[in-house]
Design an enzyme around this catalytic site. Structure first.
Site, PDB file in Angstrom:
ATOM      1  N   ALA A 135       0.866  -1.170   0.000  1.00 29.41           N
ATOM      2  CA  ALA A 135       0.000   0.000   0.000  1.00 29.41           C
ATOM      3  C   ALA A 135       0.907   1.225   0.000  1.00 29.41           C
ATOM      4  O   ALA A 135       2.098   1.128   0.307  1.00 29.41           O
ATOM      5  CB  ALA A 135      -0.868  -0.011   1.250  1.00 29.41           C
ATOM      6  N   GLU A 148       4.281  -5.734   7.113  1.00 27.11           N
ATOM      7  CA  GLU A 148       3.520  -4.660   7.761  1.00 27.11           C
ATOM      8  C   GLU A 148       3.938  -4.440   9.220  1.00 27.11           C
ATOM      9  O   GLU A 148       3.960  -3.308   9.702  1.00 27.11           O
ATOM     10  CB  GLU A 148       2.018  -4.971   7.706  1.00 27.11           C
ATOM     11  CG  GLU A 148       1.376  -4.773   6.338  1.00 27.11           C
ATOM     12  CD  GLU A 148       1.444  -6.000   5.461  1.00 27.11           C
ATOM     13  OE1 GLU A 148       0.728  -6.033   4.440  1.00 27.11           O
ATOM     14  OE2 GLU A 148       2.224  -6.923   5.768  1.00 27.11           O
ATOM     15  N   GLY A 178       0.435  -5.060   0.795  1.00 27.88           N
ATOM     16  CA  GLY A 178      -0.727  -5.011  -0.099  1.00 27.88           C
ATOM     17  C   GLY A 178      -0.417  -5.582  -1.468  1.00 27.88           C
ATOM     18  O   GLY A 178      -1.326  -6.016  -2.182  1.00 27.88           O
TER      19      GLY A 178
HETATM   20  N1  T1G Z   1       4.706   3.327  -0.124  1.00 24.32           N
HETATM   21  C1  T1G Z   1       5.218   4.545  -0.449  1.00 24.32           C
HETATM   22  N2  T1G Z   1       6.523   4.775  -0.798  1.00 24.32           N
HETATM   23  C2  T1G Z   1       7.322   3.711  -0.818  1.00 24.32           C
HETATM   24  C3  T1G Z   1       6.873   2.403  -0.483  1.00 24.32           C
HETATM   25  C4  T1G Z   1       5.493   2.235  -0.134  1.00 24.32           C
HETATM   26  N3  T1G Z   1       4.978   1.038   0.177  1.00 24.32           N
HETATM   27  N4  T1G Z   1       7.929   1.570  -0.572  1.00 24.32           N
HETATM   28  C5  T1G Z   1       8.978   2.313  -0.962  1.00 24.32           C
HETATM   29  N5  T1G Z   1       8.629   3.588  -1.110  1.00 24.32           N
HETATM   30  C6  T1G Z   1       9.497   4.699  -1.541  1.00 24.32           C
HETATM   31  C7  T1G Z   1      10.636   4.979  -0.575  1.00 24.32           C
HETATM   32  O1  T1G Z   1      10.257   5.846   0.441  1.00 24.32           O
HETATM   33  C8  T1G Z   1      11.673   5.613  -1.494  1.00 24.32           C
HETATM   34  O2  T1G Z   1      11.291   6.940  -1.705  1.00 24.32           O
HETATM   35  C9  T1G Z   1      11.471   4.860  -2.804  1.00 24.32           C
HETATM   36  O3  T1G Z   1      10.148   4.295  -2.730  1.00 24.32           O
HETATM   37  C10 T1G Z   1      12.444   3.738  -3.012  1.00 24.32           C
HETATM   38  O4  T1G Z   1      12.422   2.905  -1.868  1.00 24.32           O
HETATM   39  C11 T1G Z   1      -2.711  -2.864   3.194  1.00 24.32           C
HETATM   40  C12 T1G Z   1      -0.921  -2.061   5.286  1.00 24.32           C
HETATM   41  C13 T1G Z   1      10.300  -2.114  -1.748  1.00 24.32           C
HETATM   42  C14 T1G Z   1      12.117  -3.295  -0.622  1.00 24.32           C
HETATM   43  O5  T1G Z   1       6.478  -2.267   3.930  1.00 24.32           O
HETATM   44  O6  T1G Z   1      10.650  -2.277   1.956  1.00 24.32           O
HETATM   45  O7  T1G Z   1       0.881  -2.760   2.316  1.00 24.32           O
HETATM   46  O8  T1G Z   1      13.191   8.045  -0.620  1.00 24.32           O
HETATM   47  O9  T1G Z   1      14.743   3.449  -1.106  1.00 24.32           O
HETATM   48  O10 T1G Z   1      16.023   0.000  -1.101  1.00 24.32           O
HETATM   49  O11 T1G Z   1      -1.766  -4.713   4.154  1.00 24.32           O
HETATM   50  O12 T1G Z   1      11.216   0.254  -0.290  1.00 24.32           O
HETATM   51  O13 T1G Z   1      13.200   7.729  -3.068  1.00 24.32           O
HETATM   52  O14 T1G Z   1      11.574   9.331  -1.998  1.00 24.32           O
HETATM   53  O15 T1G Z   1      13.423   1.651   0.028  1.00 24.32           O
HETATM   54  O16 T1G Z   1      15.218  -0.649  -3.399  1.00 24.32           O
HETATM   55  C15 T1G Z   1       3.972  -2.779   3.054  1.00 24.32           C
HETATM   56  C16 T1G Z   1       8.190  -0.968   2.005  1.00 24.32           C
HETATM   57  C17 T1G Z   1       3.291  -1.465   3.154  1.00 24.32           C
HETATM   58  C18 T1G Z   1       7.496  -2.263   1.797  1.00 24.32           C
HETATM   59  C19 T1G Z   1      12.607  -1.322  -2.091  1.00 24.32           C
HETATM   60  N6  T1G Z   1       5.145  -2.661   2.226  1.00 24.32           N
HETATM   61  N7  T1G Z   1       9.243  -0.747   1.037  1.00 24.32           N
HETATM   62  O17 T1G Z   1      13.770  -1.033  -1.389  1.00 24.32           O
HETATM   63  O18 T1G Z   1      14.257   1.318  -2.312  1.00 24.32           O
HETATM   64  S1  T1G Z   1       1.921  -1.551   4.280  1.00 24.32           S
HETATM   65  C20 T1G Z   1       6.332  -2.399   2.749  1.00 24.32           C
HETATM   66  C21 T1G Z   1      10.418  -1.427   1.120  1.00 24.32           C
HETATM   67  C22 T1G Z   1       0.736  -2.447   3.436  1.00 24.32           C
HETATM   68  C23 T1G Z   1      -1.449  -3.589   3.442  1.00 24.32           C
HETATM   69  C24 T1G Z   1      -0.439  -2.864   4.231  1.00 24.32           C
HETATM   70  C25 T1G Z   1      11.482  -1.040   0.140  1.00 24.32           C
HETATM   71  C26 T1G Z   1      11.579  -1.970  -1.081  1.00 24.32           C
HETATM   72  P1  T1G Z   1      12.372   8.053  -1.838  1.00 24.32           P
HETATM   73  P2  T1G Z   1      13.781   2.356  -1.219  1.00 24.32           P
HETATM   74  P3  T1G Z   1      14.925  -0.110  -2.083  1.00 24.32           P
END
Ligand code: T1G
Length: 695
Positions: free
Chosen positions: A63, A129, A106
């Site tokens: 998400a 999450e 998500g």
């Molecule tokens: N939402 C918004 N921005 C995100 C994002 C996300 N889910 N994931 C990454 N970004 C942005 C990040 O801030 C950065 O921005 C850029 O993307 C590159 O990321 C309903 C409740 C995918 C493994 O927890 O673990 O789904 O700094 O530098 O090292 O059940 O990002 O360039 O402006 O980290 O290659 C669950 C979170 C959400 C995954 C990539 N998902 N992301 O790593 O790049 S909750 C997560 C990561 C959810 C549902 C629930 C990592 C990555 P900027 P990066 P990276």
């Protein structure tokens, strides 16, 4: 269709592509676009199946985390993913999800709402999450146990670690691995005309209530130990265990309730602050955009002690050849033996193959002279924490290292400008403060000297990423950010013991609150002698708020240096297991009597207040002085280098959670009672009005 989601035909297969860089997050418009495409396919007789795929480097990585703050503040409507994913699941034609990169949160939930999932071998899937203080909120705790079983679902959702495509295939999350082009493989799978298969209907792997509860209890115990104080892992377990007694729709409703409780809690706010904070600290205001990091292809390290050896491993782990220098063969052999032991342990724990360990060891070249240093792009000095010795090494390096190479020092407190002053190239000198054990701790404090060039700063910050660390930039002050703040925090811990609290009570108050280790136990780990020397140096330099006399002098005078001498604030057995020492209790009461320090008892909250408020106040002073760029930089330093609980967001975020006015009021009261040590920082007084740290 918006640009976020586009469609194209491959024969009778509708290909739906998500294009929302950088990580195809489920930002507003994305889930709606996918559902609209599936709906269109349903009513188009020329289409027999749908393939959903991500453009760019990954499938959906979750998400859109930025939306959560807006939902909590009421600016954005609650998450509506469940209705959309149910519509996809109820599609009358097979929906195949094609996974590459990281299908997380998500993203995996969207994938599981499809009828089949295919993936490239390099893909990873997960429900991380809990690392944001949340639980899956779009059916993950209901669909994952149906695909992979309750145990796997509990492990994946409670700890949040992703699994590989191969593990996902083995557990039933993924139906086929695609060697070669993913889209081609997915369309081929669709053209095998697999029947519609709704995940919600797959109940064979669900357990009866008793079995589900006993698994839940097992995982709860493990979470309470490994993820102490965190609410989300327990909520995720509760939601998954409910699959044993609730049908799918009731399970979804129950999950949504638990998700909402987490979302509106303080822990998710803190962990989301840390998530974005770890990405924000890499951005240095004022660093010209055109300044690019320099290439670092070869490295060298001076000193093969605990820190030097760990730093050399960091370079080898990142594939960078590194020369490691010591002054004697004995010391070099000791250093190498410790490195070898670390790699052997990683192999034993299955974290590394023996082959990979061998390759990394190959990259570390031990030397007794500066052979090979002339080829290094960066040299990190990691000798004993003594100014004269470091200056001696830097004047050596100035003579042997090539022009255009970076000279870095791993000092944890000393003046970078002083060290640079013995070279003819102070603009190439920078501090790279690693934390022990350097091959494990994620934090790298990068310390700019007054002459350090922007290119050297940019390169050191990039180095942090290369070494898989979080780099935080600090100004050149005694102790930089972390150790500078640790001084007053530890000062208060010692004062509380002098005033009547027991050593164990002080440490317990902070570990119960969430700190990985109490301040006095940290003193014993780092060495009471090291802390004593640092304090003498600080007193010599006239650093404010450093106590001239302290009970610590008594420990030092008696050779009680901590773990390394078997006794410090605690007694240690040969496994270095601590136990309270009545001798310390006797000595400190004696000391207090000599110093005429009034004795009293303390509550846990008083101990927390005096130690954490001292930390926060010093943080505010660092912001005033410009040593720390932003409050978030301090938070990331403490969460990644000092065992501060991430689910409390770091000292400065925690202060805002408590209320800056309340913190300022209490500090003024402590100031009235104890004097100048507690003088509230001007920035705190100022920020208390708005309740947010203002710069
Ligand atoms: N939402 C918004 N921005 C995100 C994002 C996300 N889910 N994931 C990454 N970004 C942005 C990040 O801030 C950065 O921005 C850029 O993307 C590159 O990321 C309903 C409740 C995918 C493994 O927890 O673990 O789904 O700094 O530098 O090292 O059940 O990002 O360039 O402006 O980290 O290659 C669950 C979170 C959400 C995954 C990539 N998902 N992301 O790593 O790049 S909750 C997560 C990561 C959810 C549902 C629930 C990592 C990555 P900027 P990066 P990276």
């Amino acid at each position: 269709m918006s640009d976020l989601v586009t469609t194209a035909r491959q024969g009778t297969v509708l290909v739906v592509t998500i294009n929302n860089p950088p990580v195809n997050a489920l930002s507003p418009g994305v889930p709606e676009g996918i559902a609209a495409a599936v709906r269109a396919a349903a009513s188009d007789d020329s289409v027999h199946a749908v393939v959903v795929i991500g453009a760019g480097r990954t499938f959906i990585a979750g998400a859109d985390i930025r939306e959560f703050g807006r939902i909590v503040s009421g600016e954005a409507p609650p998450l509506n993913l469940n209705e959309i994913l149910t519509e996809i699941e109820n599609a009358p034609k097979p929906v195949i999800m094609a996974l590459h990169g990281t299908a997380l949160g998500g993203g995996l939930e969207t994938a599981m709402s499809g009828h089949y999932r295919v993936a490239v071998p390099s893909a990873k899937v997960g429900q991380p999450e809990v690392k944001l203080g949340l639980i899956p909120g779009a059916g993950g705790t209901q669909r994952l146990p149906r695909l992979a079983g309750v145990e796997t679902a509990m492990r994946m959702c409670a700890f949040g670690e992703p699994v590989s495509a191969a593990e996902a295939l083995a557990s039933g999350i993924v139906d086929r691995l695609i060697e070669g082009d993913l889209l081609t493989g997915a369309v081929a799978f669709a053209n095998e005309h697999p029947p519609v298969r709704r995940t919600r209907d797959l109940t064979a792997k669900l357990l009866d209530p008793a079995a589900a509860e006993s698994l839940r209890t097992l995982f709860q115990d493990s979470c309470r130990t490994k993820l102490k104080g965190q609410a989300a892992p327990l909520a995720a377990l509760e939601s998954i265990a409910a699959t044993a007694r609730l049908d799918f729709d009731a399970g979804i409703t129950n999950e949504a309730r638990l998700f909402s409780e987490c979302l509106f809690g303080t822990q998710s706010k803190a962990l989301i602050h840390v998530f974005f904070g770890e990405r924000a600290v890499g951005r240095i205001p004022g660093l010209p955009k055109e300044v690019q990091p320099l290439p670092l292809r070869r490295a060298a390290v001076v000193g093969a002690g605990t820190m030097g050896g760990g730093i050399a491993m960091c370079f080898a782990n990142a594939g960078v050849p590194v020369v490691l220098k010591e002054t004697t063969q004995g010391a070099l052999d000791l250093g190498l033996a410790s490195i070898r032991r670390n790699y052997e342990n990683s192999v034993k724990r299955g974290r590394l193959t023996a082959e990979a360990a061998g390759q990394r060891l190959e990259l570390i070249k031990p030397v007794l002279h500066y052979d090979g240093f002339e080829e290094a792009d960066i040299v990190v000095e990691a000798v004993f924490e003594e100014l004269a010795l470091k200056k001696h090494v830097f004047s050596d390096l100035d003579a042997v290292v090539r022009e255009g190479a970076i000279l870095a020092t791993n000092t944890s407190t000393l003046d970078i400008d002083e060290i640079a002053s013995v070279t003819n190239r102070p603009e190439w000198v920078i501090g790279t403060h690693f934390f022990s054990p350097a091959n494990v701790m994620r934090l790298l404090e990068v310390v700019r000297g007054k002459a350090t060039s922007p290119a050297v700063i940019a390169t050191a910050m990039e180095l942090a990423k290369t070494l898989k660390k979080v780099g935080v930039l600090s100004g050149n002050a005694f102790g930089f950010i972390g150790n500078r703040m640790f001084g007053p925090y530890r000062h208060e811990a010692i004062r509380l013991v002098e005033e009547g609290a027991s050593v164990e009570q002080v440490d317990r108050a902070l570990t119960d609150w969430g700190m990985a280790m109490g301040p006095l136990a940290v003193g014993d780990l780092a060495g009471v002698d090291v802390a004593w020397r640092v304090r003498q140096e600080a007193i010599r330099l006239g650093i404010p708020h450093i106590e001239a006399a302290s009970f610590e002098d008594e420990l030092f005078a008696r050779g009680r240096y901590g773990q390394k001498s078997g006794a410090g604030w605690y007694l240690y057995d040969d496994q270095r297991k601590p136990s309270p020492d009545p001798e310390v209790e006797r000595l400190v009461r004696e000391y207090a009597a000599c110093q005429a320090i009034p004795q009293r008892s303390f509550t846990h909250s008083e101990i927390l207040e005096r130690t954490l408020f001292a930390l926060i106040n010093e943080g505010a002073r660092l912001l005033e002085e410009g040593i720390a760029l932003r409050p978030v930089d301090i938070d990331i330093v403490y969460v990644n280098g000092y065992g501060f609980p991430a689910w409390r967001g770091g000292p400065m975020h925690y202060a805002e959670t408590l209320g800056l006015q309340r913190v300022a009021d209490r500090m003024r009261a402590l100031y009235d009672e104890f004097g100048p040590f507690w003088k509230p920082a001007a920035l705190l007084e100022h920020s208390a009005r708005s309740g947010r740290w203002s710069q």
